[in-house]
Design an enzyme around this catalytic site. Sequence first.
Site, PDB file in Angstrom:
ATOM      1  N   CYS A  76       0.834  -1.203   0.000  1.00  0.00           N
ATOM      2  CA  CYS A  76       0.000   0.000   0.000  1.00  0.00           C
ATOM      3  C   CYS A  76       0.868   1.251   0.000  1.00  0.00           C
ATOM      4  O   CYS A  76       0.631   2.189  -0.775  1.00  0.00           O
ATOM      5  CB  CYS A  76      -0.927  -0.014   1.215  1.00  0.00           C
ATOM      6  SG  CYS A  76      -2.206   1.263   1.171  1.00  0.00           S
ATOM      7  N   CYS A  77       1.896   1.283   0.854  1.00  0.00           N
ATOM      8  CA  CYS A  77       2.806   2.436   0.886  1.00  0.00           C
ATOM      9  C   CYS A  77       3.546   2.589  -0.439  1.00  0.00           C
ATOM     10  O   CYS A  77       3.769   3.703  -0.910  1.00  0.00           O
ATOM     11  CB  CYS A  77       3.815   2.278   2.021  1.00  0.00           C
ATOM     12  SG  CYS A  77       3.162   2.612   3.662  1.00  0.00           S
ATOM     13  N   CYS A  89      -1.011   8.352   7.373  1.00  0.00           N
ATOM     14  CA  CYS A  89      -2.379   8.067   6.956  1.00  0.00           C
ATOM     15  C   CYS A  89      -3.226   7.715   8.180  1.00  0.00           C
ATOM     16  O   CYS A  89      -2.757   7.058   9.116  1.00  0.00           O
ATOM     17  CB  CYS A  89      -2.393   6.904   5.969  1.00  0.00           C
ATOM     18  SG  CYS A  89      -1.618   7.285   4.384  1.00  0.00           S
ATOM     19  N   CYS A 110      -3.421   4.065   9.375  1.00  0.00           N
ATOM     20  CA  CYS A 110      -2.200   3.405   9.855  1.00  0.00           C
ATOM     21  C   CYS A 110      -1.517   4.160  10.991  1.00  0.00           C
ATOM     22  O   CYS A 110      -0.367   3.862  11.322  1.00  0.00           O
ATOM     23  CB  CYS A 110      -1.204   3.229   8.710  1.00  0.00           C
ATOM     24  SG  CYS A 110      -1.771   2.136   7.387  1.00  0.00           S
ATOM     25  N   CYS A 131       7.581   3.877   5.973  1.00  0.00           N
ATOM     26  CA  CYS A 131       6.785   3.684   4.761  1.00  0.00           C
ATOM     27  C   CYS A 131       7.647   3.221   3.596  1.00  0.00           C
ATOM     28  O   CYS A 131       7.138   2.699   2.611  1.00  0.00           O
ATOM     29  CB  CYS A 131       6.063   4.978   4.397  1.00  0.00           C
ATOM     30  SG  CYS A 131       7.156   6.343   3.938  1.00  0.00           S
TER      31      CYS A 131
END
Length: 240
Positions: free
Chosen positions: A121-122, A204, A207, A230
């Site tokens: 995702c990162c 985010c 997270c 990240c």
Amino acid sequence: MEWLYDSWSGEEPEFNQHSNTKGALEVLDWAYRTYKEDIVYACSFGVEGVVLIDLISQVNETAEIVFLDTGLHFEETYELIEKIKAKYPKLQIKMKQPEESVQEQALSKGEALWERDPGQCCNLRKIVPLHEELDGVSAWISGLRREQSPLRQKTNFLNRDQKFKSIKVCPLIHWTWKEIWRYVYEKDLPYNPLHDRGYPSIGCAVCTESVLNGSDSRAGRWANQEKTECGLHLDSASSR
């Protein structure tokens, strides 16, 4: 003379870390004189970012600043960005978004990818977009401080960044958490109110959690997972 990634010997100019800004203004002045329009500040708009923006504005009031807009940030972060735009109207603040929206990513990769595979995702929402922004750029600025985590203790003012094939400029490496906040209060700078609610490091919303007093400043990032970065600042060789 411009220092390009492939030709840089690793030697850096002497910056006075005992100045009023612990070398930060001197480093920024050198960086903008050296790279001119060929340098970008990638800002997360945490409290260090606010300090850096104020320092940068004193050196280059039209500097380019990039925010990696993952689409998953806290509403408070977006509100802060609008306050910064109003305070520094000449700065060029770009909201860089990933190729896929959060909804499109859910369709192509499955719901809540940040829970199942936060690294991917990162990569999709931060690393790939920053690669696009730094493609062809000689240098970028980061708000890393040595005090933040063991991984960051060897960060120098100038660093050879292997991941992005550029020079990473880190003006705040000698600043402490207390010094960051002293500067904010003395200059009456806007900052993210989440810092007052136990969020020393803000990423985010999906997270990031609040942390207990005395915890590591990045303890709330990817809580209960092995992940602590990240990926933007991994694989960067130091300048020495």
